[in-house]
Design a protein around this motif. Structure first.
Motif, PDB file in Angstrom:
ATOM      1  N   GLU A  31       0.794  -1.227   0.000  1.00  0.00           N
ATOM      2  CA  GLU A  31       0.000   0.000   0.000  1.00  0.00           C
ATOM      3  C   GLU A  31       0.829   1.280   0.000  1.00  0.00           C
ATOM      4  OE1 GLU A  31       1.310  -0.624   3.999  1.00  0.00           O
ATOM      5  OE2 GLU A  31       0.247  -2.036   2.673  1.00  0.00           O
ATOM      6  N   HIS A  32       2.046   1.244   0.544  1.00  0.00           N
ATOM      7  CA  HIS A  32       2.841   2.477   0.581  1.00  0.00           C
ATOM      8  C   HIS A  32       3.595   2.746  -0.719  1.00  0.00           C
ATOM      9  CE1 HIS A  32       1.901   2.853   4.824  1.00  0.00           C
ATOM     10  NE2 HIS A  32       2.458   4.045   4.778  1.00  0.00           N
ATOM     11  N   PHE A  33       3.675   1.749  -1.587  1.00  0.00           N
ATOM     12  CA  PHE A  33       4.361   1.939  -2.855  1.00  0.00           C
ATOM     13  C   PHE A  33       3.397   2.323  -3.980  1.00  0.00           C
ATOM     14  CE2 PHE A  33       7.361   0.376  -6.301  1.00  0.00           C
ATOM     15  CZ  PHE A  33       8.348   1.311  -6.025  1.00  0.00           C
ATOM     16  N   LEU A  34       2.164   1.874  -3.906  1.00  0.00           N
ATOM     17  CA  LEU A  34       1.230   2.077  -5.009  1.00  0.00           C
ATOM     18  C   LEU A  34       0.910   3.541  -5.308  1.00  0.00           C
ATOM     19  CD1 LEU A  34      -1.267  -0.900  -4.723  1.00  0.00           C
ATOM     20  CD2 LEU A  34       0.729  -0.651  -6.190  1.00  0.00           C
ATOM     21  N   PRO A  35       0.898   4.449  -4.334  1.00  0.00           N
ATOM     22  CA  PRO A  35       0.657   5.853  -4.707  1.00  0.00           C
ATOM     23  C   PRO A  35       1.689   6.414  -5.686  1.00  0.00           C
ATOM     24  CG  PRO A  35       0.249   5.566  -2.370  1.00  0.00           C
ATOM     25  CD  PRO A  35       0.865   4.276  -2.866  1.00  0.00           C
ATOM     26  N   LEU A  36       2.882   5.817  -5.715  1.00  0.00           N
ATOM     27  CA  LEU A  36       3.884   6.244  -6.695  1.00  0.00           C
ATOM     28  C   LEU A  36       3.348   6.101  -8.112  1.00  0.00           C
ATOM     29  CD1 LEU A  36       6.842   6.998  -7.518  1.00  0.00           C
ATOM     30  CD2 LEU A  36       7.341   4.541  -7.449  1.00  0.00           C
ATOM     31  N   PHE A  37       2.620   5.032  -8.385  1.00  0.00           N
ATOM     32  CA  PHE A  37       2.153   4.782  -9.744  1.00  0.00           C
ATOM     33  C   PHE A  37       1.041   5.747 -10.141  1.00  0.00           C
ATOM     34  CE2 PHE A  37       4.078   0.882  -8.218  1.00  0.00           C
ATOM     35  CZ  PHE A  37       5.023   0.679  -9.219  1.00  0.00           C
ATOM     36  N   ALA A  38       0.222   6.151  -9.186  1.00  0.00           N
ATOM     37  CA  ALA A  38      -0.784   7.162  -9.481  1.00  0.00           C
ATOM     38  C   ALA A  38      -0.108   8.475  -9.862  1.00  0.00           C
ATOM     39  CB  ALA A  38      -1.708   7.353  -8.281  1.00  0.00           C
ATOM     40  N   ALA A  39       0.941   8.845  -9.135  1.00  0.00           N
ATOM     41  CA  ALA A  39       1.678  10.073  -9.454  1.00  0.00           C
ATOM     42  C   ALA A  39       2.357   9.958 -10.811  1.00  0.00           C
ATOM     43  CB  ALA A  39       2.698  10.374  -8.361  1.00  0.00           C
ATOM     44  N   MET A  40       2.960   8.807 -11.092  1.00  0.00           N
ATOM     45  CA  MET A  40       3.581   8.583 -12.402  1.00  0.00           C
ATOM     46  C   MET A  40       2.573   8.775 -13.525  1.00  0.00           C
ATOM     47  SD  MET A  40       5.892   5.152 -11.837  1.00  0.00           S
ATOM     48  CE  MET A  40       5.798   4.809 -13.601  1.00  0.00           C
ATOM     49  N   GLY A  41       1.419   8.143 -13.383  1.00  0.00           N
ATOM     50  CA  GLY A  41       0.416   8.220 -14.429  1.00  0.00           C
ATOM     51  C   GLY A  41      -0.119   9.624 -14.628  1.00  0.00           C
ATOM     52  N   ALA A  42      -0.213  10.366 -13.548  1.00  0.00           N
ATOM     53  CA  ALA A  42      -0.763  11.721 -13.615  1.00  0.00           C
ATOM     54  C   ALA A  42       0.245  12.738 -14.117  1.00  0.00           C
ATOM     55  CB  ALA A  42      -1.268  12.142 -12.232  1.00  0.00           C
ATOM     56  N   GLY A  43       1.527  12.392 -14.083  1.00  0.00           N
ATOM     57  CA  GLY A  43       2.574  13.356 -14.378  1.00  0.00           C
ATOM     58  C   GLY A  43       2.841  13.542 -15.858  1.00  0.00           C
ATOM     59  N   GLY A  44       3.792  14.419 -16.132  1.00  0.00           N
ATOM     60  CA  GLY A  44       4.200  14.689 -17.505  1.00  0.00           C
ATOM     61  C   GLY A  44       5.318  13.769 -17.959  1.00  0.00           C
TER      62      GLY A  44
END
Length: 263
Positions: A227-240
């Protein structure tokens, strides 16, 4: 200019009252960013895979969500801290529509409050608590690819001066902190994992990152649960298209607190 997407490691709840290199970084980060009109945040501590919800995603929709003190055995006065940032129901509805349009059933929850993965870092970044927030759940049952796709759906919000944040931890093995004797070479295992993450992020090797459970060294030592690693992927997907490492520190030798910007 569009807002970036960020991944921040929110560290121990004690950061709310105790100065550290990470708290200093988060305080300075809020001052260096263009003031957003709203914040959309994915936190490790709002995981619908642990709930009885049949929805893949839950979105906060209250006007004034409460502050949740979802931690234990900390100084008593920490449980009186409030972070009264407002919600933004209209933005929550817009986000839900974006998911529903893609066939991803999203639930709006008017009673869900801000967990400590939200309010502790944001209280340092934006202490006036005057920027509206919408929190979007993670879902460990669905994994990294789904979280990346969730982020991609929300990427256009950055053009509306909305800051998107994933709040978790680059490494997060809490049981190891209390383990006696400690695991041999544990510092080396954390370093090798965080170096792999950094190198793979900066190389923009999305395929390898999404397959981190198979490719990253010592992955289950660094993340016994995900659970503490998965927010990284949301940020990756949302980023430029650009990635920058913003910060690096380690608590208690093994909790890596790196932060990244995607812009």
């Amino acid at each position: 200019m569009a807002q970036p997407a960020l991944f921040i490691s929110h560290g121990s709840p004690i950061m709310a009252i105790k100065q550290s290199a990470t708290s200093d970084f988060l305080t300075s980060l809020g001052k260096t960013l263009k003031t957003p009109s709203a914040i959309v945040i994915f936190s490790a501590h709002f995981d619908v895979a642990n709930d009885n919800s049949s929805h893949n995603i839950v979105i906060t929709a209250g006007k004034a969500p409460k502050t949740i003190h979802d931690f234990y055995n900390f100084p008593a006065h920490m449980y009186n801290i409030k972070y009264p940032a407002p919600g933004e129901p209209s933005l929550a509805n817009d986000i839900a529509a974006r998911f529903n349009d893609k066939g991803i059933e999203a639930e709006l929850n008017a009673s869900q409050g801000w967990d400590h993965g939200v309010w502790i870092p944001l209280s340092l970044m934006y202490p006036q608590a005057n920027i509206p927030i919408v929190q979007v759940s993670i879902n460990t049952r669905l994994g990294a690819k789904a979280m990346y796709e969730f982020g991609q759906l929300l990427a256009p919000l950055r053009e509306q001066n909305i800051l998107i944040i994933g709040s978790g931890g680059i490494s997060h093995n809490l049981p190891e902190i209390f383990k006696k004797p400690s695991t041999p070479n544990r510092v080396q295992m954390v370093n090798e994992f965080t170096q792999w993450v950094e190198q793979t992020l900066l190389a923009q090797d999305t395929a390898a990152l999404l397959d981190y459970l198979n490719q990253a060294p010592h992955v289950l030592f660094n993340h016994p649960t995900q659970e503490h690693f998965l927010p990284l992927f949301a940020a990756m997907g949302a980023g430029g298209t650009q990635v920058k490492k913003l910060f690096s520190d380690t608590e208690m030798n093994i909790l890596a607190l790196d932060a990244y910007k995607f812009y």
